[in-house]
Motif scaffolding. Structure first.
Motif, short mmCIF file in Angstrom:
data_model
loop_
_atom_site.label_atom_id
_atom_site.label_comp_id
_atom_site.label_asym_id
_atom_site.label_seq_id
_atom_site.Cartn_x
_atom_site.Cartn_y
_atom_site.Cartn_z
N VAL A 1 -37.65 14.88 -72.55
CA VAL A 1 -38.93 15.10 -73.24
C VAL A 1 -39.57 16.91 -73.60
O VAL A 1 -40.37 16.56 -74.29
CB VAL A 1 -40.07 14.76 -72.05
N TYR A 2 -38.90 17.22 -73.63
CA TYR A 2 -39.47 19.24 -73.78
C TYR A 2 -38.84 19.62 -74.82
O TYR A 2 -39.23 20.57 -75.29
CB TYR A 2 -39.22 19.91 -72.45
N ASN A 3 -37.06 18.52 -75.48
CA ASN A 3 -37.71 18.87 -76.88
C ASN A 3 -38.23 18.45 -78.39
O ASN A 3 -38.52 17.71 -77.20
CB ASN A 3 -35.91 18.71 -76.62
N ARG A 4 -38.21 19.81 -79.02
CA ARG A 4 -38.14 19.22 -80.58
C ARG A 4 -37.56 19.07 -81.51
O ARG A 4 -36.48 19.36 -81.33
CB ARG A 4 -39.42 19.77 -80.94
N PRO A 5 -37.56 18.34 -82.08
CA PRO A 5 -36.59 17.45 -83.19
C PRO A 5 -35.98 18.62 -84.42
O PRO A 5 -35.25 19.26 -84.96
CB PRO A 5 -37.34 16.85 -84.40
N GLU A 6 -36.91 19.95 -84.80
CA GLU A 6 -36.61 21.50 -84.84
C GLU A 6 -35.47 22.05 -84.34
O GLU A 6 -35.12 22.90 -85.04
CB GLU A 6 -38.53 22.23 -85.49
N GLU A 7 -35.18 21.87 -82.51
CA GLU A 7 -34.25 22.98 -82.11
C GLU A 7 -32.85 22.04 -82.61
O GLU A 7 -32.18 23.50 -82.52
CB GLU A 7 -34.69 22.51 -80.69
N TYR A 8 -33.29 20.69 -83.45
CA TYR A 8 -32.13 20.70 -83.47
C TYR A 8 -31.60 20.95 -84.84
O TYR A 8 -30.39 21.35 -85.17
CB TYR A 8 -32.04 19.02 -83.29
N ASP A 9 -32.74 20.76 -85.87
CA ASP A 9 -32.58 21.18 -86.63
C ASP A 9 -32.07 22.94 -87.30
O ASP A 9 -31.33 22.92 -88.02
CB ASP A 9 -34.15 21.36 -87.99
N PRO B 1 -47.18 13.18 -75.46
CA PRO B 1 -48.05 14.43 -75.73
C PRO B 1 -47.67 14.21 -73.96
O PRO B 1 -47.86 14.46 -73.39
CB PRO B 1 -48.89 13.34 -75.94
N GLY B 2 -48.17 15.79 -74.09
CA GLY B 2 -48.41 16.74 -72.71
C GLY B 2 -46.92 17.14 -72.73
O GLY B 2 -46.83 18.01 -71.24
N ALA B 3 -45.72 16.39 -72.40
CA ALA B 3 -44.77 16.21 -72.12
C ALA B 3 -43.88 17.84 -71.84
O ALA B 3 -43.30 17.93 -70.44
CB ALA B 3 -43.81 15.15 -71.99
N ARG B 4 -43.96 18.61 -72.77
CA ARG B 4 -43.43 19.81 -72.56
C ARG B 4 -44.47 20.81 -71.75
O ARG B 4 -43.65 21.54 -71.64
CB ARG B 4 -43.11 20.47 -73.94
N LEU B 5 -45.11 20.53 -71.37
CA LEU B 5 -45.69 21.19 -71.09
C LEU B 5 -46.06 21.41 -69.38
O LEU B 5 -46.07 22.21 -68.44
CB LEU B 5 -47.59 21.24 -70.92
N LEU B 6 -44.76 20.16 -69.40
CA LEU B 6 -44.37 19.67 -67.29
C LEU B 6 -43.43 21.13 -67.08
O LEU B 6 -42.81 20.34 -65.67
CB LEU B 6 -44.35 19.28 -67.36
N PHE B 7 -42.65 22.18 -68.04
CA PHE B 7 -41.66 22.17 -67.84
C PHE B 7 -41.95 23.55 -68.05
O PHE B 7 -42.28 24.24 -69.36
CB PHE B 7 -40.49 21.60 -68.36
N SER B 8 -40.85 24.80 -67.20
CA SER B 8 -41.28 26.09 -67.32
C SER B 8 -39.61 26.57 -68.34
O SER B 8 -39.54 27.66 -67.77
CB SER B 8 -40.83 26.90 -65.64
N ILE B 9 -39.17 25.56 -69.46
CA ILE B 9 -38.27 26.72 -69.37
C ILE B 9 -38.32 27.62 -70.58
O ILE B 9 -39.34 27.47 -71.45
CB ILE B 9 -37.71 24.83 -71.37
N ASP B 10 -38.19 27.89 -70.74
CA ASP B 10 -38.05 29.85 -71.94
C ASP B 10 -38.63 29.31 -73.18
O ASP B 10 -37.47 28.68 -73.83
CB ASP B 10 -36.48 30.21 -71.05
N PRO B 11 -39.34 29.18 -73.55
CA PRO B 11 -39.72 28.89 -74.79
C PRO B 11 -38.89 29.71 -75.97
O PRO B 11 -38.95 29.40 -77.06
CB PRO B 11 -41.49 29.12 -74.82
N GLY B 12 -38.42 30.74 -75.29
CA GLY B 12 -37.17 31.61 -77.18
C GLY B 12 -36.09 31.07 -76.78
O GLY B 12 -34.87 31.67 -77.28
#
Length: 395
Positions: free
Chosen positions: A372-380, A11-22
């Motif tokens: 921690v900013y990655n999500r399973p759906e990105e790999y899918d 929870p909240g880990a992805r918000l700690l980074f400034s990775i381009d959401p696109g």
């Protein structure tokens, strides 16, 4: 082939980074990603520097560097008095290579998993000394016992003056039993340099008990430090022999001060590095390791399934905490470094996915990292689109 269950997000880990959401950034292993809080800590240090440069550099800087070094050394179980902050693992390896005496009849032993720039630095050092670089081939995958046996058989007592071994290989994401390999080399008084570029923040480690003569690891990959932060640990017998790559004002103080102080270097990455460790600990390091290793395994499985790679062809890590996995690409793709780079760029441009593609052993390897900013759906999504991209790319 079952893809298995991916881990729940932290929870909240992805918000700690400034990775381009696109962009699906599935390549944390190459350059890391600095948390926003660490970015801000570094910027405050830059602001402090510019507010009074003379005060920053001339009053207390060495004490602040020492404090940081002790903090980072404690994290990896290294002796702080025998460690030095350096810009990256390659710089640390070059420093070691320049400090080991080589004669024309000598050789440095590396493996075919060695990182490219470290291999280049080794060849240059040996060329200048008239010495030889020799490469021992190590299969992937292989049991620890076989790896130790092959390295031991490749050693040439009296000629081999340095062994360089990866703790985690960049191209193949293999882990190596560095303690056992170091012990085998020490049977013949051969010093060992451990390239641990990916270790700090990914794997628990106790450098002091590894037996390595030289150990160097990046903190700007998996330990959330700003880029340009690494730690070189040197065993006691070698410390007086260490010579900096550039001579500066602390030269007469000897190692590690002579290595760390480089005049008007930007020290903000080093001084902000403890904030990266604080961030990692706040998230819960055990939780981060469990999440990242499970997600990397999930990514490897779904991509391999999409490419029809048999289960038996998938390298399995010896360490369960490993957050990088490789998938063999179809034969004929990315078989050379330029081809691998071209394919990586093509994937980035066409799919908005950042990965690592390496050529190793005449085969292209797709390396996936998980953070921690990655999500399973990105790999899918990547698995769904990659087969068609590769089909079109080969035409």
């Amino acid at each position: 082939m079952s893809a298995g269950e991916p881990p729940a997000p932290i929870p909240g880990a992805r918000l700690l980074f400034s990775i381009d959401p696109g962009v699906s950034y599935l390549n944390h292993g190459s350059f890391g990603a600095v948390p926003i809080g660490v970015q801000r800590a570094q910027q405050r240090l830059r602001d402090e520097t510019e507010s009074n440069p003379l005060r920053f550099y001339a009053q207390g800087l060495n004490d602040r560097i020492i404090h940081t070094r002790r903090h980072l050394a404690a994290f990896v179980g290294a002796d702080a008095e025998g460690s030095a902050l350096v810009p990256n693992t390659t710089a640390g390896a070059s420093l070691v290579l320049g400090s080991v005496k080589l004669e024309p009849t000598d050789e440095v032993l590396v493996t075919d998993h060695a990182y490219g720039s470290v291999a280049l630095a080794t060849r240059r050092r040996c060329r200048r000394a008239g010495a030889t670089v020799r490469t021992v081939a190590l299969p992937m995958p292989a049991a620890d016992g076989e790896l130790v046996s092959r390295v031991r058989a490749a050693l040439r007592p009296g000629r081999t003056k340095l062994l360089i071994i990866d703790q985690i290989a960049s191209a193949t994401a293999m882990t190596f039993p560095v303690r056992e390999i170091t012990a085998a080399a020490h049977e013949h008084d051969i010093p060992v340099l451990v390239d641990a570029a990916h270790v700090p923040g990914m794997l628990p480690v106790d450098v002091a008990s590894s037996g390595a003569d030289f150990w160097v690891g990046n903190f700007h990959k998996w330990a959330f430090a700003p880029r340009g932060t690494a730690l070189l640990s040197v065993a006691p017998p070698w410390r007086r022999k260490m010579e900096p790559l550039v001579v500066s004002w602390e030269q007469d103080q000897g190692y590690p001060h002579s290595v760390e102080f480089q005049g008007t270097l930007d020290y903000s990455p080093w001084l902000a590095a403890p904030t990266g460790l604080f961030t990692l600990r706040t998230l819960g390091w055990d939780q981060v390791r469990a999440h990242n290793s499970a997600l990397a395994a999930y990514g490897q499985r779904v991509v391999a399934e999409a490419l029809d790679v048999p289960v038996g062809d998938l390298p399995r890590p010896a360490d369960p905490d490993l957050a990088m996995r490789v998938v063999p690409l179809p034969a004929g793709l990315a078989t050379t470094p330029p081809e691998a780079q071209a394919l990586r760029n093509h994937i980035s441009d066409k799919l908005a996915v950042e990965t690592a593609v390496n050529a190793w052993g005449g085969r292209g390897l797709l390396r996936l990292s998980a953070q921690v900013y990655n999500r399973p759906e990105e790999y899918d999504r990547f698995a769904e689109r990659l087969p068609q991209l590769l089909h079109d790319y080969r035409r």
